[in-house]
Each structure stands twice: as C-alpha cells, then as structure tokens.
Scaffold this active site. Structure first.
Site, short mmCIF file in Angstrom:
data_model
loop_
_atom_site.label_atom_id
_atom_site.label_comp_id
_atom_site.label_asym_id
_atom_site.label_seq_id
_atom_site.Cartn_x
_atom_site.Cartn_y
_atom_site.Cartn_z
N HIS A 1 64.09 -39.89 58.30
CA HIS A 1 63.91 -39.31 56.89
C HIS A 1 64.72 -40.29 56.11
CE1 HIS A 1 64.50 -35.24 58.66
NE2 HIS A 1 63.81 -35.79 58.81
N ARG B 1 51.96 -39.22 52.35
CA ARG B 1 52.42 -38.66 53.45
C ARG B 1 52.89 -36.92 52.88
NH1 ARG B 1 54.46 -43.66 53.32
NH2 ARG B 1 54.14 -44.88 55.10
N ARG C 1 47.59 -36.66 54.67
CA ARG C 1 47.46 -36.65 55.54
C ARG C 1 48.32 -35.72 55.59
NH1 ARG C 1 51.30 -40.55 59.23
NH2 ARG C 1 52.91 -39.32 57.60
N GLU D 1 46.38 -42.01 67.04
CA GLU D 1 48.05 -42.54 67.07
C GLU D 1 47.54 -42.16 68.50
OE1 GLU D 1 50.41 -41.06 64.34
OE2 GLU D 1 48.90 -39.67 63.86
N ASN E 1 51.76 -47.75 64.49
CA ASN E 1 53.10 -47.36 65.06
C ASN E 1 52.78 -46.13 66.45
OD1 ASN E 1 53.31 -49.36 62.53
ND2 ASN E 1 54.11 -47.41 61.59
N ASP E 2 52.53 -45.39 66.13
CA ASP E 2 52.30 -44.55 67.38
C ASP E 2 51.50 -45.09 68.60
OD1 ASP E 2 54.39 -42.97 67.28
OD2 ASP E 2 53.18 -41.51 65.99
N ARG F 1 59.88 -46.35 70.02
CA ARG F 1 59.94 -47.84 68.92
C ARG F 1 60.91 -47.94 68.05
NH1 ARG F 1 57.24 -45.38 63.77
NH2 ARG F 1 56.56 -43.68 63.85
N CYS G 1 46.18 -48.28 59.94
CA CYS G 1 47.53 -47.93 58.76
C CYS G 1 48.28 -48.69 59.50
CB CYS G 1 46.64 -46.45 58.63
SG CYS G 1 49.18 -45.63 57.15
#
Length: 747
Positions: free
Chosen positions: A364, A471, A507, A606, A629-630, A640, A677
C-alpha cells in the site's frame, strides 16, 4: 556466585552504573566491566566480544585471557562457542567446553586452562551486538540464578553500547549513530532525494537501564501500566462494534495489559536492579525472540501485539514518541519499519523521500508513494535502528540505496545526480505540449496512471493526454470502514472535473493479494497473488461492485465514462462483469438519474490465458489494457516481490515480446483499442520497443512521460522494429543489446 543472587546482581548493576557515569575512554570502560563481572561472579575469566561487522566478532576486552589477544582475536559468525551464541541468540552453559559441539580452541588467548563456559548473547530487541562470556577452571555448570544475572548484565551492556558508552579504541567500538552508513534495500519508487531523517515511530532509547530505588521503579511501572490499560479501554469504547478484526486485536491488547504474569516478570526484573524501562524492554526482547521462533501464524500475531503494547508502555515511561515537541524538518525523509497508506497520506507531498525497513514493491505504501511521486526504498535492513531524527540522509530510489550521514564525497556525487535530473526535467518541460511523434511519423499516445486527487494536477504539468489508469482501491484502503456510495460519487466527480474533458479510465476495485482492506477479513491463502483477488472478489461478492458501478455512473452525469475490470482471466468473467454494468445502467435509468453520454467497458489483460481467449472476446470487449507488471510475473513464473527472481527476467525477452505481439495482432484484427500499463511503459528503452511492436498507447507515472517522449522524438520505429526482428532471427534471448546498439548510433 555468592549466596544472595539478588543482592549480588543489584551490586553488580550499581557498579556498572558507576562505569557508565565515568568519563573514561571506551576501552577503559570495557576493561573495568570485565574485571568487576569476573570478580562478582567468582570466575577467573570474563570477556566481551562485539561485532566488528555483520559477520565478524572481535574480542574487545577480557579479564583473565591474554591482554595481547584483545582486538586481534576474531571469529566468524557461527564459529566456535562464541560464534554459536552470537548466531543463535541462545545461551551456552557447559562444564566441559572442549567437548561441546562447535568448540574451537584459540591458542592466542590462553583459554586452554578453563573448563567451564557461559556465553550470553548481548542483544537489544532481537538485534545481536555481541557475546558476554565467563569461564572458570572449575568444571561446573553455572546456576540458573547466575545465568539470569548475566542476562540482565548483557542487556545493560547492549543499552550502554546503544548510548555510545564504549566509543574509543578498536575498530569494533566506533560511535553508534555517527558513522557513515550505506544501506542497501529494494527500489519501490524511482527518484533521488536529499533531506533529514524523520522517524515515524522514533526508537525508544533507554537512558537509565539501572535504578537505585526498586520501590520507586515499581510504582512508576504500575502507574504507566494503568495509563496503558485506560488507553486500551478507551480504544475499545471508540472502536466500531462491527469491526470484529479490530476488536479482536484490542481485546488481545487488554488481555496482555492485564496479564499478571507479564507484570510479575517485570517486577522481578526491577527487584534485580533494572529500571522500569529496562524491565519492559527485557520482557519485550524475550517476546521478540519467541516471535522469531514461532511457527504458528496466530502465535506470531499475538506476540506481535505484545511487542506493540510494550512499545506503547515504553513511550509512556520515557515520554519519547511523536509528541515530543520535535518539529518536522523542512526536507523530511520518512523512516519507518512499515507504514499504512492512511498515515502516509497524512504526511502527503511534504516528504522528500521514504525509507522502510519492511514493505514491498507492491505494498500500500508503495502505491501511495508512486501516486505522490516520492522516491521509496523498501527492505532497508536496520534503518530504524541506525537512523536518528535529524540525521542527514540521501535516498537513491533508482538503485535502492540509502546513504545515512554521508561523507562529503558522496554528498557531492549525489547532488550532481540531482542537478542532472533537474536539468533533464527542464528539457522535458520544453516538449510538454508537443505530441509524441517519431522520426517516421508514428504518433504514440502517452497517458498517466493516478489514484489520488493529488495526482490530477500532473495532467497539465506532465503533458499527459489523459488518465490511462485511475486506481479506485486507494479510497477503500486508506479508511477503517467501507466508504459510502455518496463519498465515491463526490470523489469520481472531482476526478472528472479535474480532467477537464480528457479521458479517464477507472479501474474497478482491485483488492486481494497484497491489497487487503483494513475492514475485510484476510484470507489465509498459500499464494495470494494467484488467489481470490480483483474481479474474482467482485463477482463472488457483487454488492461492492454494484455500489461502485452506481457511483461511477452517477459521477459521469452525462459525460463519457470509461471503466475496466482488473485481472480478467477468461472471457466468461468479462461477460459476467459486463452484465453487471448493464444491470446498473438499467437501474439508474429507472431511478431517473442522468446516464453517461457513452460508456466504454474494458478489461485488463494481466494473465497469459486471456491472450488466448476466443476471438469473440476481442470483438466484444470495449478496449484492453495490458497490465505489464502482473502479466510479466505470471509469464515467467517469477514473483515480482521476490528479489531473487524479479530482476532475473527481461521485459525485452524475445518470448515475452512475442506474446505482446500476439495480443497486438488480435486487437488489430478486431479493431479493439489497446494500451500498455505498468512500470515498463515508463522506462524509455522498454517503451520504444513496445511502440515498435505495435502498442500505440502507453500509460505510466507522470514523471516518466518527459523521458519517454524525448526518446520517441529521436527514433524511427520502423528501423527499430527491423533490429528487433533481426535479433529474434539470430536466436537472441533478449533484444536489449540490439536496441541499445541502435540508440547509440543515433545523432
């Protein structure tokens, strides 16, 4: 040891305090301490070993061994009985040292005459500082009372070391909190920052480990514990009765605060000569030791609660903490063990940088730091122990390095780096309003990621053409209860107002994995990144999804609305989620609310599985955004969050680029808008390659738009694509070397 262990230990502690109060040099203090311990214990030998570095112990003082061995005898962590005590943190008490497992004879010390060995770890709150050893010719085990007395003395030695009482001769005795330190961590947000340390929870320093008046210290302890109990009771009264998780934690706090065993042990420590603060810390150290050894997750949590409660009690006793009257420096670098998103947002953009002892790149805190564009280094070991409020500190978020109390050479080099960054930013500002057009006439749309209202001014300052990812989970994470629909409507309205007509892609709630809501019961999953998260939670528990969809529809109020669902792994999941949108649109129509001018409903790709979905999925979906990223971690099966593997695999690996090309081709066939992204979208070299294989929209943090646009202006994507194809035909594992060679050839 003579009869009356309690009085002897008190006598020993009093004599130790006299040494602490003296103006002697560090080595003289150590010599006096070893002499008085040996004398008090009735032993021929007392020795103190301290860490020279993380892996090496050094004999720093001795009574009974050869004087010439001091500062010459060294051993590795785990070597010999002393090294074993230092490594395990476990007392070794034996009547026949040479027969013990791991015994190593050190001929230069003259210790061959001594059979008995008692080794006590010198540590403070789980941090190992060295080993205290007593030896005697007589073959005997030391009694439990003697071991206890030496444990108390070892703790006081640790406190003295923390306070710099042993500064003086010898490399192992350099001043604490004065040395230049280089601490290696993990980069969680790029950037460079210089400032002064501000500890979120300042480390409590016990300045009076030894006390004369046990009755007064016991009264101080009772008064402080009573204040602690009242505070916990107040927290319980103010806590929401619906928040069962928080109530359980507070009930555990109250149980510990009222524990007679805890109080009895601290009273006994005081009776042996410790101050109230030192008694609390001694019990806290034991709890931390048990916590480190506990296999059961529930027990570790409870011991963690006791650790936190001990910190609260120490702050009451010492008056140390955030409310000490100290002012936040003008250039604060936040230092903390860990921190929640709510606390971090309270500091806001006042911070120059952040350094965390724990944390992760997906935590977070990392999400908020990226939103605020603040350099962040996580997993910086011992930073909370090494740093003091006001220390000069430099944070290299690019390399994951922290320079604490840096010397002039490092300061000069670091400031040069910051100056070069500032110069580059000025250069990027000059192209802010120009489109990202390449040398061969290809236009790439550069949009930004956001998650807070504080991000929106970057739309203009960065030159972003819109928000490719907003987000929405941050508003759920920073509060202790579920936000109301009206609060979400107001927030989304402000976001769309601030965008002033530029496209914003919302999102929907992406929770689970490392993003657990404070008021949501955590699920114990063996691999949460592959578990119940994002769209899976939304479809299984549709109430929150519907509430959020209603808020988005109402916030649009006649304006265009773009939303996408995260972590879609198969076509049917998208269809179910899309059906929920249609239901909410119909419901809003019946209620008479103004509907959006048009609605785009997309998905985040993803998981590799979605790249192989039926063509009908690509025909039906409104748009796709590749969550790099995912997708990358699942494609390479490389977590990661795991430093051993996360940098092992290259985004410009030929196999990964081939997967991206397949997605581009399928979207081109169906006319589906596609964007990329993630962190790689904001890395100039990676961004060029993504554009070269057909991605025409890149979504990144605002600070990356200038560097990416600047490089796009210089390249011919057609030529770059040829270099990528040639590298693939040669059988190269990665196209990176070929791309860098091309970039070096540019004028």
């Amino acid at each position: 040891m003579p009869d009356g262990t309690e009085s002897e230990s008190r006598k020993l502690l009093k004599r130790l305090r006299e040494v602490m109060a003296s103006s002697d040099a560090g080595q003289t203090r150590l010599d006096k301490i070893t002499h008085l311990i040996a004398d008090s214990m009735g032993s021929e030998v007392c020795s103190i070993y301290l860490f020279r570095d993380a892996d090496t112990l050094e004999l720093c003082a001795t009574e009974g061994l050869k004087a010439e061995a001091v500062h010459h005898t060294r051993m590795r962590l785990g070597e010999g009985l002393v090294g074993r005590v230092a490594k395990t943190g476990v007392v070794v008490n034996t009547a026949d040292a040479p027969s013990e497992r791991g015994f190593r004879y050190m001929p230069e010390t003259g210790e061959e005459r001594y059979s008995s060995f008692l080794g006590i770890p010198v540590q403070r709150l789980g941090e190992s500082l060295g080993v205290l050893v007593v030896q005697s010719r007589e073959a005997r085990q030391f009694s439990a009372d003697e071991v206890y007395a030496l444990e108390v003395v070892a703790m006081v030695l640790a406190e003295m070391a923390e306070l710099g009482a042993f500064v003086g001769e010898g490399a192992a005795l350099s001043p604490p909190h004065q040395r230049t330190e280089l601490i290696r961590g993990v980069s969680a947000q790029e950037g460079a920052a210089e400032g002064h340390a501000w500890l979120h929870e300042p480390r409590v320093v016990v300045t009076n480990p030894i006390a004369d008046d046990p009755q007064r210290e016991t009264e101080r302890l009772h008064t402080a514990v009573e204040e602690l109990r009242v505070g916990v009771d107040k927290m319980l009264q103010l806590s929401s009765t619906e928040d069962t998780e928080q109530l359980q934690v507070l009930e555990t706090y109250r149980m510990f605060a009222n524990s007679r065993g805890w109080m009895r042990r601290m009273e006994e420590d005081i009776s042996r000569g410790l101050s109230a603060e030192a008694a609390v810390e001694k019990e806290q150290s034991l709890a931390r030791k048990r916590m480190a050894q506990a296999q059961d997750a529930y027990l570790r949590e409870r011991l963690s609660d006791l650790d936190d409660l001990s910190n609260r009690l120490l702050r009451i006793l010492t008056g140390q903490g955030q409310n000490t009257g100290a002012d936040l420096p003008a250039d604060p670098i936040l230092v903390a063990r860990n921190i929640g998103p709510g606390d971090l947002l309270e500091y806001g953009r006042n911070l120059r940088g952040i350094v965390l002892e724990e944390g992760s790149v997906g935590s977070h805190a990392a999400i908020v730091a990226r939103a605020l564009a603040i350099p962040l280094v996580v997993r910086a070991k011992r930073i909370t122990a090494e740093a003091l409020n006001g220390d000069h500190i430099m944070v290299d978020g690019d390399q994951g390095l922290v320079h604490l109390r840096p010397d002039d050479t490092i300061v000069a080099a670091f400031r040069d780096k910051i100056a070069m960054r500032a110069e580059a930013q000025e250069r990027y500002a000059s192209i802010r309003d120009k489109p990202a057009v390449t040398q061969d006439g290809q236009t790439i749309a550069l949009v930004m990621n956001a998650g807070l209202m504080a991000d929106l001014p970057s739309l203009d300052s960065s030159g972003a053409e819109g928000v490719g990812l907003f987000r929405t989970e941050l508003q759920f994470l920073i509060h202790n209860k579920m936000p109301k629909r009206s609060e979400l409507v107001a927030l989304y309205e402000r976001v769309l107002d601030a965008a002033d007509g530029k496209r914003v892609v919302f999102r929907t709630l992406d929770i689970g994995s490392d993003k657990v809501l404070p008021y949501m019961k955590p699920t114990d999953e063996p691999n949460p990144a592959l578990g119940w998260r994002a769209i899976r939670v939304g479809l299984d528990k549709p109430g929150v999804m519907r509430m959020q969809l209603q808020a988005l529809l109402r916030a649009a109020a006649g304006r265009p609305l773009s939303l996408m669902f995260p972590f879609v792994a198969q076509f049917e999941e998208y269809r179910e989620a899309r059906a929920e949108v249609d239901k909410m649109v119909e419901r809003e129509r019946k209620l008479g609310h103004v509907l959006p001018e048009r609605i785009e409903v997309g998905a985040m790709l993803e998981t590799p599985s979605l790249a192989f979905a039926p063509q009908k999925f690509f025909d039906e979906v409104g748009f796709l955004s590749i969550g790099g990223n995912d997708l990358k971690q699942f494609f390479f099966a490389a977590d990661r969050e795991n430093e051993r593997v996360r940098r092992r695999y290259d985004t410009l690996n030929v196999s990964f680029l081939s997967l991206i090309e397949r997605i581009v081709e399928r979207c081109d066939r169906s006319g589906t808008p596609l964007s990329f992204c993630g962190e790689d979208a904001g890395r100039p070299v990676e961004a060029l390659c993504l554009a070269a294989i057909g991605i025409r929209t890149l979504s990144m943090r605002p600070a990356s738009i200038g560097p990416v646009k600047s490089l796009l202006h210089r390249v011919d994507l057609g030529e770059l694509r040829k270099r990528i194809i040639d590298a693939r035909h040669r059988g190269d594992q990665s196209v990176r070397p070929a791309v860098l060679e091309y970039l070096r050839s540019l004028p």
